[in-house]
Scaffold this motif. Structure first.
Motif, PDB file in Angstrom:
ATOM      1  N   PRO A  63       0.841  -1.202   0.000  1.00  0.00           N
ATOM      2  CA  PRO A  63       0.000   0.000   0.000  1.00  0.00           C
ATOM      3  C   PRO A  63       0.876   1.252   0.000  1.00  0.00           C
ATOM      4  CG  PRO A  63      -0.666  -1.520   1.738  1.00  0.00           C
ATOM      5  CD  PRO A  63       0.612  -2.046   1.155  1.00  0.00           C
ATOM      6  N   GLU A  64       0.357   2.345  -0.506  1.00  0.00           N
ATOM      7  CA  GLU A  64       1.144   3.574  -0.654  1.00  0.00           C
ATOM      8  C   GLU A  64       1.776   4.014   0.666  1.00  0.00           C
ATOM      9  OE1 GLU A  64       0.673   8.284  -1.885  1.00  0.00           O
ATOM     10  OE2 GLU A  64      -1.102   7.022  -1.740  1.00  0.00           O
ATOM     11  N   LEU A  80       4.848  10.406  -5.979  1.00  0.00           N
ATOM     12  CA  LEU A  80       3.753   9.748  -6.676  1.00  0.00           C
ATOM     13  C   LEU A  80       3.709  10.263  -8.100  1.00  0.00           C
ATOM     14  CD1 LEU A  80       1.510   7.739  -6.260  1.00  0.00           C
ATOM     15  CD2 LEU A  80       0.037   9.604  -5.608  1.00  0.00           C
ATOM     16  N   GLU A  83      -1.496   7.216 -11.411  1.00  0.00           N
ATOM     17  CA  GLU A  83      -2.308   6.042 -11.096  1.00  0.00           C
ATOM     18  C   GLU A  83      -2.714   5.417 -12.416  1.00  0.00           C
ATOM     19  OE1 GLU A  83      -5.657   6.757  -8.618  1.00  0.00           O
ATOM     20  OE2 GLU A  83      -4.432   7.027  -6.834  1.00  0.00           O
ATOM     21  N   SER A  91      -6.855  -0.808  -5.539  1.00  0.00           N
ATOM     22  CA  SER A  91      -6.563   0.623  -5.643  1.00  0.00           C
ATOM     23  C   SER A  91      -5.638   1.059  -4.503  1.00  0.00           C
ATOM     24  CB  SER A  91      -7.876   1.404  -5.579  1.00  0.00           C
ATOM     25  OG  SER A  91      -7.627   2.768  -5.684  1.00  0.00           O
ATOM     26  N   GLY A  92      -4.634   1.894  -4.831  1.00  0.00           N
ATOM     27  CA  GLY A  92      -3.710   2.402  -3.819  1.00  0.00           C
ATOM     28  C   GLY A  92      -2.483   1.543  -3.610  1.00  0.00           C
ATOM     29  N   THR A  93      -2.331   0.457  -4.363  1.00  0.00           N
ATOM     30  CA  THR A  93      -1.176  -0.433  -4.250  1.00  0.00           C
ATOM     31  C   THR A  93      -0.104  -0.017  -5.255  1.00  0.00           C
ATOM     32  OG1 THR A  93      -2.645  -2.238  -3.644  1.00  0.00           O
ATOM     33  CG2 THR A  93      -0.454  -2.849  -4.359  1.00  0.00           C
ATOM     34  N   LEU A 115       0.726   4.010  -8.706  1.00  0.00           N
ATOM     35  CA  LEU A 115      -0.247   3.257  -7.929  1.00  0.00           C
ATOM     36  C   LEU A 115      -1.318   2.660  -8.825  1.00  0.00           C
ATOM     37  CD1 LEU A 115      -0.822   5.703  -4.939  1.00  0.00           C
ATOM     38  CD2 LEU A 115       0.789   3.818  -5.109  1.00  0.00           C
ATOM     39  N   SER A 116      -1.927   1.596  -8.332  1.00  0.00           N
ATOM     40  CA  SER A 116      -3.054   0.995  -9.032  1.00  0.00           C
ATOM     41  C   SER A 116      -4.292   1.851  -8.787  1.00  0.00           C
ATOM     42  CB  SER A 116      -3.305  -0.419  -8.508  1.00  0.00           C
ATOM     43  OG  SER A 116      -4.528  -0.916  -8.982  1.00  0.00           O
ATOM     44  N   ALA A 117      -5.047   2.085  -9.845  1.00  0.00           N
ATOM     45  CA  ALA A 117      -6.324   2.796  -9.725  1.00  0.00           C
ATOM     46  C   ALA A 117      -7.467   1.799  -9.569  1.00  0.00           C
ATOM     47  CB  ALA A 117      -6.550   3.679 -10.944  1.00  0.00           C
TER      48      ALA A 117
END
Length: 192
Positions: A63-64, A80, A83, A91-93, A115-117
């Protein structure tokens, strides 16, 4: 006559000339070893002696917040970058980092994270007016599947025609989601 006691000459054993020479030689051997070891360590890996560089840890799939914490502990700065949709990670990974894990960097270096959306959303296709088998093929081609099929007596005289979808056409759903169909039960009476 008095008996004389034999006394030593007054020079302790470790202060005699042969012992002093032996201790001096041992000291020179140890000093040569220490200097030689230091020179060889400096020659083989000079960066580890003078810098505080660290290898970049792997923060992918974290996770972020946890990724930022891990990078900060080693003196790196996380930035960052973007995404991107990803079906495999929530999401957030973190799904990408630059530079890659294992790269040796100076402290305070910037590490870019993507990050993954979340999963890619598929727009529900418009299948109103089609029969159920045709609608099922179109839904499958779009990446969703037929869920429950509810029948209603309202509608046209032909049975099995799709009257509505739940959710409505155009709404985004995760790939593989079930789409409920409302179909005509037929039997509506025709006028005289």
């Amino acid at each position: 006559m008095r008996a004389r006691r034999h006394m030593s000459s007054g020079v302790p054993l470790f202060q005699s000339a042969p012992w002093r020479a032996f201790l001096r030689d041992i000291g020179l051997i140890v000093a040569t070893f220490v200097v030689g070891y230091g020179i060889s360590a400096l020659w083989l890996s000079p960066g580890s002696v003078f810098t505080k560089e660290h290898a970049l840890p792997r923060v992918l799939e974290l996770p972020e917040a946890r990724a930022r914490e891990k990078l900060t502990q080693l003196g790196f700065r996380a930035r960052l970058d973007a995404e991107r949709p990803n079906d495999s990670f929530p999401s957030g990974t973190v799904i990408w980092q630059d530079p890659p894990p294992g790269t040796v960097l100076q402290p305070n270096s910037v590490v870019q994270l993507v990050l993954s959306a979340g999963p890619v959303l598929v727009a529900v296709p418009d299948v109103i007016g089609l029969n159920v088998p045709q609608a099922a093929k179109i839904l499958a081609a779009a990446g969703v599947r037929v869920g429950t099929i509810d029948s209603t007596s309202a509608g046209g005289p032909e049975a099995g025609v799709v009257l509505a979808t739940r959710p409505a056409a155009g709404v985004g759903r995760p790939r593989g989601s079930a789409i409920a169909l409302v179909v005509s039960g037929g039997g509506a009476s025709a006028g005289p």
